[in-house]
Design a protein around this motif. Structure first.
Motif, mmCIF file in Angstrom:
data_model
loop_
_atom_site.group_PDB
_atom_site.id
_atom_site.type_symbol
_atom_site.label_atom_id
_atom_site.label_comp_id
_atom_site.label_asym_id
_atom_site.label_seq_id
_atom_site.Cartn_x
_atom_site.Cartn_y
_atom_site.Cartn_z
ATOM 1 N N ARG A 460 -3.982 1.800 -1.307
ATOM 2 C CA ARG A 460 -3.377 2.786 -2.218
ATOM 3 C C ARG A 460 -2.932 4.028 -1.462
ATOM 4 N NH1 ARG A 460 -7.262 1.047 -6.043
ATOM 5 N NH2 ARG A 460 -8.776 2.577 -5.277
ATOM 6 N N ASP A 461 -3.809 4.530 -0.594
ATOM 7 C CA ASP A 461 -3.469 5.731 0.168
ATOM 8 C C ASP A 461 -2.236 5.497 1.038
ATOM 9 O OD1 ASP A 461 -5.710 6.870 -0.956
ATOM 10 O OD2 ASP A 461 -6.967 6.653 0.832
ATOM 11 N N LEU A 462 -2.170 4.339 1.689
ATOM 12 C CA LEU A 462 -1.023 4.040 2.543
ATOM 13 C C LEU A 462 0.260 3.955 1.733
ATOM 14 C CD1 LEU A 462 0.382 3.132 5.174
ATOM 15 C CD2 LEU A 462 -0.254 0.784 4.572
ATOM 16 N N LEU A 463 0.254 3.173 0.653
ATOM 17 C CA LEU A 463 1.480 2.988 -0.119
ATOM 18 C C LEU A 463 1.962 4.297 -0.719
ATOM 19 C CD1 LEU A 463 0.851 -0.457 -1.849
ATOM 20 C CD2 LEU A 463 2.163 0.040 0.219
ATOM 21 N N GLY A 464 1.018 5.158 -1.136
ATOM 22 C CA GLY A 464 1.426 6.466 -1.655
ATOM 23 C C GLY A 464 2.106 7.298 -0.589
ATOM 24 N N ASP A 465 1.576 7.273 0.610
ATOM 25 C CA ASP A 465 2.161 8.024 1.722
ATOM 26 C C ASP A 465 3.535 7.463 2.086
ATOM 27 O OD1 ASP A 465 2.271 9.829 3.988
ATOM 28 O OD2 ASP A 465 1.743 8.131 5.260
ATOM 29 N N ILE A 466 3.644 6.140 2.184
ATOM 30 C CA ILE A 466 4.926 5.527 2.549
ATOM 31 C C ILE A 466 5.981 5.802 1.474
ATOM 32 C CG2 ILE A 466 6.109 3.338 2.992
ATOM 33 C CD1 ILE A 466 4.321 4.235 5.275
ATOM 34 N N ALA A 467 5.592 5.719 0.212
ATOM 35 C CA ALA A 467 6.546 5.979 -0.870
ATOM 36 C C ALA A 467 7.092 7.403 -0.782
ATOM 37 C CB ALA A 467 5.879 5.744 -2.224
#
Length: 860
Positions: A460-467
């Protein structure tokens, strides 16, 4: 014209928080999350806008905010907890085993490297070499090795990366204010600023000396941007790997020659000198100059220097080895060369390689000026031995002195905080068991639900950052909002169960970032499977002058905007340590598909694996050692078998052969993803993190954490390189460098005589009874050498497909002879069956650091 005067209003740090500046000035915050949390809590938005730079936060935080926090009991609890952790760390002693190999009151290891990747707040790194050097320093600090590091302080560092609307990489230089970095100027005892000088051509260039603290370790950084230097000289240390070949030779002179002089000015006396890649090899010439100035002949000074020098080579790619022309050497280092007490031809020959001509190869200099050499994985050690075999021409490559130490990563820097909290709750002694493979089997005891909860949170943390990054990137490039929404619809879902694949590293062509695009139709089907979808994230920089590498970025970006890939394949800009940490923690699968055997080691997969990310990689570099296929600890990932392109060379041209190899390895990659990874991840009910997948993820952590961390790597250096080099340096310097003088004279005698030595083949019976002793006698013409100057040995073995494999060896002993001939005799027990016997003579001397040091052998 109206003049605007600039000034800065800095806050006053309240007495209750007076050690914040100390915490901001030590790069222990690079791995100590409790310290980083304090600065994050000061002002979260400011922390992000300052790019995670504690020192800059303290310069910009509003006075009212910090005054309020000085009275906030909750904040003060975090602050004092961080101080307690920091003080405990700084008070910790060295690991007891260190003292078995290095004397803490006498020995000192000096480690030279062109870049150090410690944290994004100190932008003096570009990629893998720098991150490895940073991890080396951190592990050294953890273990308490007597150590000092030396590098360059770049005004612009490496470039920051953006990608434009056409997918082209834009390299943006960012000038750094040194006052904002976690460094301090070095001063003399009288309080004046410390300066050292190097000669470049006819100019004397002044260097400013800075210090960064990395836990217990000092990193000395050199900078030419001082008012006393001319404009061109002030720019020498502007940019990491910037400019042309003339810039590079000047930077490397500053690093190698200036680095030695800076350590001397600071009163430091290293006993071991570690050259991490060839950029710093000019330190060898400077240390020879010191020896010659102290009264040693050049040859003895070279031996004394080499005895205590360790050299690590990092790349099998020719472009990674710096080559200068003799004219550049004469122009920029002429005065230094003139002070070394040897003919110019002798000095330039130190950098000669197998190609001849007027090339001065920094790797060749580093190898000739050191006695302890290593590659950075088992495969790479073998590759380096073959690449550099010209230095030991009469020995088979596997017998020359290049060994290996496989790279590792700093566990506390790259493992996610969520994992360390879970470890603390589950088995508190985990910090003491970092190097114990048996200890880490306790990961199996972590309940499935708790393990998966961490994996989901990191995703979740990664996808939020990438988005957020992709939205900024596309909007800056003027992409319509409808396209932005499509490009982020999957990564923007905080509850996504999609399998996330990651590929992030330097975009050199041999790393083959676009290999997976060999079959776009098949890849699109895999990513867009409605029941078992996947997301593929790419990140990485190409050197500004590497057009083929930049073309890979453009190809990936263009592919990411195609209808069948938009939102499923992401090419994200701005690759740095922060983004790298997020990726290696948050992905489910880590991809790596270099051209075998060009991946010297690679460490991104190690960082991913210690976080439970599953590697899918070509069996090259570290993964050839890390992959476990079966058994109680396997599988811990998936392996792509490298296809030897020589299979095709006899039938096809080189380019066609490479294309066939790429096609085959891309097919393997997609087969593994489609037939193994996706089914195992989703399981029979198509839900993420199926139990069998979690078992593989746990296997990854428990096998890789103890074997591929930088503490293990550093201990390998201490045992196999630093300790032996320290003792050799001690021997060679004793009694006025008596052994260095003796050994240099002996080598000169040997070189004069060796062309005239010979060995007569022994007479052997055709058939020998098994169990009976075989008597061997050979006659040697020593051309003036003494029998004690050589070793004669018999090698028994078998020959298969033209390759002789030694299975047994025995030394022969000298007997008196006449007419200048010496007979060597001995007995040995034969092998069973048909076999071969070879006899050779090698030089030997008690001062040798390695039996193959001279690379000389004569065969009967």
């Amino acid at each position: 014209m109206t003049t605007t005067l600039s000034f800065e209003a800095r806050p006053r740090i309240p007495a209750a928080l007076d050690r914040l500046e100390e915490l901001a000035g030590n790069l222990a915050y690079a791995w100590d999350r409790d310290i980083r949390r304090v600065f994050w809590r000061l002002d979260q938005r400011l922390w992000l806008s300052c790019e995670n730079n504690p020192k800059l936060v303290l310069r910009r935080i509003p006075q009212a905010t910090i005054d309020h926090l000085a009275e906030d009991r909750d904040f003060l609890e975090d602050y004092h907890h961080a101080l307690s952790s920091f003080d405990s760390y700084m008070a910790s002693g060295r690991r007891p085993e260190i003292e078995k190999h290095l004397h803490p009151d006498h020995d000192l290891v000096a480690y030279f490297c062109a870049e150090f990747g410690l944290h994004e707040s100190l932008p003096i790194y570009s990629g893998g070499l720098g991150i490895l050097a940073g991890d080396h320093c951190k592990a050294i600090s953890d273990l308490g090795v007597p150590f000092i590091a030396v590098g360059l302080l770049y005004r612009q560092g490496y470039f920051t990366q953006t990608i434009d609307a056409q997918g082209r990489q834009q390299a943006n230089a960012h000038t750094v204010d040194f006052d904002e970095l976690p460094i301090r100027l070095c001063h003399r005892p009288d309080g004046s600023e410390l300066r050292v000088t190097v000669e470049l051509g006819e100019r004397d260039v002044q260097l400013r000396v800075w210090e960064a603290k990395i836990g217990h370790v000092s990193l000395i950084l050199l900078d030419t941007d001082v008012p006393e230097n001319g404009e061109a000289d002030r720019a020498i240390t502007d940019q990491l790997y910037g400019g042309d070949s003339d810039t590079r030779i000047q930077q490397e002179t500053v690093l190698g020659v200036g680095g030695v002089r800076a350590l001397r000015a600071l009163g430091r006396a290293p006993t071991v000198w570690h050259i991490n890649e060839g950029h710093a090899a000019f330190q060898i010439l400077e240390r020879i100059r010191e020896g010659v100035a102290a009264g040693l002949p050049f040859e003895a000074a070279l031996e004394a220097v080499a005895a205590g020098t360790v050299f690590t080579t990092h790349t099998p790619v020719p472009a990674g080895h710096d080559i200068f022309h003799h004219a550049q050497m004469r122009w920029f280092l002429g005065r230094l060369l003139g002070s070394l007490g040897a003919e110019e031809a002798t000095l330039l020959a130190l950098g000669a390689d197998q190609h001849g001509g007027d090339r001065f190869n920094m790797t060749s200099l580093a190898l000739r000026g050191s006695r302890f050499h290593n590659g950075v994985s088992k495969i790479h050690g073998g590759v380096a031995s073959r690449m550099e075999a010209y230095l030991w021409p009469q020995l088979p490559p596997e017998e020359n002195p290049i060994g290996h130490v496989t790279n590792g990563v700093h566990l506390h820097t790259f493992i996610a905080r969520a994992w360390t909290r879970l470890f603390h709750d589950s088995f508190r002694a985990w910090r003491n068991g970092v190097l114990d493979p048996n200890f880490w089997r306790c990961i199996d005891s972590i309940p499935y639900d708790r393990f998966v909860a961490v994996r989901r949170q990191l995703k979740r943390d990664l996808l939020g950052d990438i988005a957020a990054r992709v939205r900024r990137q596309l909007r800056r490039n003027g992409v319509p909002e409808t396209i932005v929404a499509r490009a982020t619809r999957y990564i923007g879902d905080p509850n996504s169960k999609a399998l996330v694949l990651g590929f992030a590293r330097r975009f050199a062509t041999y790393k083959r970032a676009t290999l997976i695009l060999q079959d776009e139709e098949r890849l699109a089907r895999l990513l867009n499977d409605p029941q078992r979808p996947a997301i593929l994230i790419f990140a990485g920089k190409a050197h500004p002058k590497d057009q083929p590498g930049q073309a890979l970025i453009q190809k990936l970006y263009e592919t990411s905007m195609k209808p069948q890939f938009i939102g499923r394949l992401i090419m994200v800009e701005g690759y740095d340590m922060l983004l790298a940490r997020n990726l290696v923690q948050g992905c489910d699968v880590w991809l790596n598909n270099p051209e075998y055997p060009l991946e010297a080691s690679g460490t991104s997969g190690e960082k991913a694996g210690i976080n439970g990310v599953v590697n899918v990689s070509v069996l090259d570099g570290w993964w050839d050692e890390g992959y476990v296929a079966e058994g109680p600890d396997g599988p811990n990932g998936f392996a792509i078998e490298p296809v030897d392109p020589r299979y095709w060379y006899s039938l096809l041209g080189d380019e066609v052969a490479r294309r066939r190899r790429d096609e085959e390895e891309a097919r393997q990659l997609l087969d593994i993803l489609e037939e193994q990874v996706v089914p195992l991840y989703y399981g029979a009910d198509n839900d993420a993190y199926a139990p069998e997948w979690v078992r593989i993820s746990k296997n990854s952590m428990k096998t890789l954490i103890p074997r591929f961390n930088s503490a293990r790597m550093v201990m390998d250096y201490v045992r196999g390189f630093y300790g032996p080099a320290a003792r050799q340096a001690e021997r060679f310097s004793a009694a006025g460098h008596a052994l260095a003088r003796e050994y240099a004279a002996w080598k000169q005698k040997l070189q004069r005589a060796w062309g005239g030595v010979s060995l007569q083949a022994p007479a052997l019976p055709q058939v020998v009874e098994q169990g009976a002793a075989l008597n061997v006698e050979v006659a040697a013409q020593l051309n003036g050498l003494a029998p004690t100057d050589v070793i004669v040995e018999c090698l028994l073995g078998v020959e298969v497909h033209g390759r002789f494999t030694v299975q047994k060896s025995a030394l022969l002993h000298p007997l008196a002879g006449g007419d200048g001939t010496v007979r060597f005799t001995g007995t040995l027990e034969p092998l069973a069956g048909r076999q071969g016997l070879r006899v050779r003579m090698r030089p030997t001397h008690p001062a040798m650091s390695h039996p193959g040091e001279l690379g000389a052998a004569v065969w009967a």
